[in-house]
Design an enzyme around this catalytic site. Structure first.
Site, PDB file in Angstrom:
ATOM      1  N   SER A  96      88.770  10.453  43.873  1.00 35.54           N
ATOM      2  CA  SER A  96      89.598  10.532  45.068  1.00 35.54           C
ATOM      3  C   SER A  96      90.601  11.683  44.958  1.00 35.54           C
ATOM      4  O   SER A  96      90.207  12.831  44.802  1.00 35.54           O
ATOM      5  CB  SER A  96      90.288   9.184  45.308  1.00 35.54           C
ATOM      6  OG  SER A  96      90.758   9.093  46.631  1.00 35.54           O
ATOM      7  N   ASP A 217      81.599   4.517  52.530  1.00 29.79           N
ATOM      8  CA  ASP A 217      82.943   4.555  51.972  1.00 29.79           C
ATOM      9  C   ASP A 217      83.926   4.548  53.128  1.00 29.79           C
ATOM     10  O   ASP A 217      83.930   5.471  53.948  1.00 29.79           O
ATOM     11  CB  ASP A 217      83.096   5.821  51.114  1.00 29.79           C
ATOM     12  CG  ASP A 217      84.453   5.946  50.442  1.00 29.79           C
ATOM     13  OD1 ASP A 217      85.409   5.302  50.893  1.00 29.79           O
ATOM     14  OD2 ASP A 217      84.550   6.713  49.466  1.00 29.79           O
ATOM     15  N   HIS A 246      84.824   2.707  47.971  1.00 33.18           N
ATOM     16  CA  HIS A 246      85.515   3.906  47.517  1.00 33.18           C
ATOM     17  C   HIS A 246      85.747   3.913  46.005  1.00 33.18           C
ATOM     18  O   HIS A 246      86.189   4.921  45.467  1.00 33.18           O
ATOM     19  CB  HIS A 246      86.871   4.014  48.248  1.00 33.18           C
ATOM     20  CG  HIS A 246      87.584   5.304  48.034  1.00 33.18           C
ATOM     21  ND1 HIS A 246      87.025   6.527  48.352  1.00 33.18           N
ATOM     22  CD2 HIS A 246      88.819   5.576  47.508  1.00 33.18           C
ATOM     23  CE1 HIS A 246      87.883   7.489  48.045  1.00 33.18           C
ATOM     24  NE2 HIS A 246      88.972   6.951  47.530  1.00 33.18           N
TER      25      HIS A 246
END
Length: 266
Positions: A96, A217, A246
């Site tokens: 991320s 996601d 995610h």
């Protein structure tokens, strides 16, 4: 400075190999998110783990709101850790926001990074003309308002949504690390991340990148992975995992780890 940052950000080095592999977690987790991934790599690599300065496992006194208004502060931390450990070449796995931190670090110090493995990465979360980031500004603002109004309720609603897959253990783990964060820090960092736009610098990345995305996601649409592949400056590949969510390192480690191993070997 070197020992201070290693202590402050809970830096750990594990493993037996000659090659260096860095794992960097995303917002809302800490280095414990990689615990089910590590056994696949410690026999073969010298693995470096650390916590972002915003993580709940780090003393919140270390978090400087004025310093952390953009991602460059996190890039400084990453590079200072690698310098303190005497690392001159490494493979980097970032989840991320840490995927984007790795991208920025590789632009600043291209000689350091052999390959970047980017999990659930996004250069911009907001939609724009000819770009689908996944969120409208009003949606993001409503998320921030929910976080401010009742952090506990927001965490309990967001954690299962982010994990996506029906893996209660992963939901509990993500919930735990979100609750470890101080709510004002979570909100501040979320604003920084969701309002950032790094599309303009992608072409400066010369290291090869493997972009790993799940089939669904809630935070990052599949089109973003293709956007990264087409705009990053090096040789890039996209790997789509047949799972949702995610946080595949929490929800599907046995699926994610082989994908990372394959990416490292190419």
């Amino acid at each position: 400075m070197s020992s201070l940052i290693l202590d402050a950000l809970n830096v750990r080095v594990q493993g037996e190999g000659d090659k260096v592999l860095v794992f960097a977690h995303g917002v809302g987790t800490d280095q414990s998110a990689w615990q089910r991934i590590l056994p696949f790599f410690t026999p073969y690599y010298r693995v470096i783990l650390f916590d972002l300065v915003c993580a709940g496992s780090v003393n919140p006194d270390h978090f400087n709101f004025r310093r952390c208004t953009n991602l460059e502060a996190y890039v400084d931390d990453l590079l200072n850790i690698l310098d303190a450990l005497g690392v001159d070449r490494c493979f980097y796995v970032g989840h991320s926001v840490s995927a984007m931190i790795g991208i920025l670090a590789s632009i600043r110090r291209p000689e350091l990074f052999i390959k970047l493995i980017l999990i659930g990465a996004s250069p911009r979360f907001l939609n724009d003309e000819d770009y689908h980031g996944g969120f409208e500004q009003e949606e993001i603002e409503s998320v921030f308002q929910a976080m401010e109004a009742n952090y506990e309720a927001w965490v309990n609603g967001f954690a299962p949504l982010a994990v996506g897959a029906d893996v209660p253990l992963a939901v509990r783990e993500f919930t735990r690390t979100l609750f470890n964060m101080r709510p004002d820090i979570t909100l501040f960092v979320s604003r920084t991340v969701f309002n950032s736009d790094l599309r303009g610098i992608l072409g400066l990345v010369k290291a090869p990148c493997c972009i790993i995305q799940t089939s669904k996601d809630v935070s990052v649409p599949a089109s973003v992975a293709e956007y990264l592949k087409n705009h990053l400056g090096g040789e890039n590949t996209v790997v789509t995992l047949s799972t949702e969510g995610h946080l595949p390192h929490l929800s599907a480690p046995a699926m994610l780890a082989p994908a990372i191993k394959r990416a490292l070997s190419r």
